[in-house]
Design an enzyme around this catalytic site. Structure first.
Site, PDB file in Angstrom:
ATOM      1  N   VAL A  26     -14.404  32.678   8.699  1.00 29.02           N
ATOM      2  CA  VAL A  26     -14.022  34.045   9.211  1.00 29.02           C
ATOM      3  C   VAL A  26     -12.906  34.063   9.394  1.00 29.02           C
ATOM      4  CG1 VAL A  26     -14.727  35.815  10.838  1.00 29.02           C
ATOM      5  CG2 VAL A  26     -16.584  34.308  10.322  1.00 29.02           C
ATOM      6  N   GLU A  31      -4.467  27.980  15.921  1.00 33.45           N
ATOM      7  CA  GLU A  31      -5.037  27.147  16.899  1.00 33.45           C
ATOM      8  C   GLU A  31      -6.393  26.893  16.498  1.00 33.45           C
ATOM      9  OE1 GLU A  31      -3.762  25.695  19.665  1.00 33.45           O
ATOM     10  OE2 GLU A  31      -1.736  26.163  18.839  1.00 33.45           O
ATOM     11  N   ALA A  32      -7.155  27.669  15.802  1.00 33.69           N
ATOM     12  CA  ALA A  32      -8.566  27.545  15.690  1.00 33.69           C
ATOM     13  C   ALA A  32      -9.116  27.959  14.380  1.00 33.69           C
ATOM     14  CB  ALA A  32      -9.594  28.130  16.912  1.00 33.69           C
ATOM     15  N   ASP A 148      -4.370  38.325  24.234  1.00 39.20           N
ATOM     16  CA  ASP A 148      -3.951  38.760  22.576  1.00 39.20           C
ATOM     17  C   ASP A 148      -4.791  40.096  22.469  1.00 39.20           C
ATOM     18  OD1 ASP A 148      -2.837  38.796  20.270  1.00 39.20           O
ATOM     19  OD2 ASP A 148      -4.433  37.333  19.431  1.00 39.20           O
TER      20      ASP A 148
END
Length: 238
Positions: A26, A31-32, A148
């Site tokens: 997705v 970071e991820a 964020d």
């Protein structure tokens, strides 16, 4: 003595599983990685992975990844407890840097705003802005800082039911700091102006709803004005 984490294995496991199972990535950030997969057969979910950072010491990397996973999971749980809509937490494997959570099928607020024609702004966007303002106020009242707060990190249940669902608390924290909460609001303002250039009047509805929903918000809103002024000065100076 604790066993040294296998950094390369942790990285390769994630990417091999993506490749072999042909999972849908997705989003891939610094970071991820977020992946659309199944929690069990027939139950679609979102898997958030924090791949190992090869440039960081393995033990430090695992500690930081574990800490961020646990913080994010606790924020999701706290949001549910106080009635803020966010993905349901299914399972967490902090040692592997993985969180399984509910899959939200609706559009993100950024895309929803861009699809709205000018004649529908008052009918569709003003109620949404008021709802966002009240939900962010509820967050801050309970010392939840998103970290964020952009229009990309808010989903909707559906086009016909524009209720905001907050996602990606990866940079979030529990904080009483007025500065942290003010920065949250400033990030939201900047995100709205980026999504819709003529968003100033819409953002007023966010602020009005925020103030009405949280009677002790005056100090945070004053700090927001200070943060906003600092941001404008930086923009002018370059």
């Amino acid at each position: 003595m604790s066993e040294k984490p296998d950094l390369r294995q942790r990285c390769s496991d994630i990417y091999r599983e993506i490749k072999e199972k042909k999972l849908t990535v997705v989003k891939q950030g610094a970071e991820a990685i977020t992946i659309k997969t199944e929690f069990y057969p027939g139950e679609v979910c979102l898997l958030k992975c924090r791949p190992a950072k090869r440039w960081r010491h393995p033990i430090l990397d695992q500690k930081l990844s574990r800490k961020r996973c646990l913080v994010e999971a606790r924020l999701l749980a706290k949001c549910h407890y106080v009635g803020i809509k966010c993905p349901m937490l299914y399972f967490i494997d902090a040692n592997r840097g993985q969180i399984y959570m509910e899959w939200i099928d609706g559009p993100c607020v950024r895309d929803y705003i861009r699809e709205i024609c000018e004649c529908e702004i008052e009918k569709k966007l003003i109620p949404l802005m008021k709802r966002i303002g009240s939900e962010v106020a509820k967050m801050h009242k309970n010392d939840i800082v998103h970290g964020d707060l952009t229009t990309s990190n808010m989903m909707l249940e559906s086009h016909n039911n524009p209720v905001p669902i907050f996602i990606d608390f990866g940079l979030g924290s529990v904080s009483e700091s007025e500065e942290d909460k003010a920065v949250d609001i400033y990030v939201l303002e900047r995100a709205l102006s980026s999504t819709l250039p003529e968003s100033e009047s819409l953002f007023h509805h966010v602020l009005d709803s925020y103030a009405q929903s949280w009677k002790q918000s005056k100090a945070t809103l004053r700090r927001f004005e200070e943060v906003r002024m600092r941001g404008r000065k930086r923009t002018m100076i370059g």
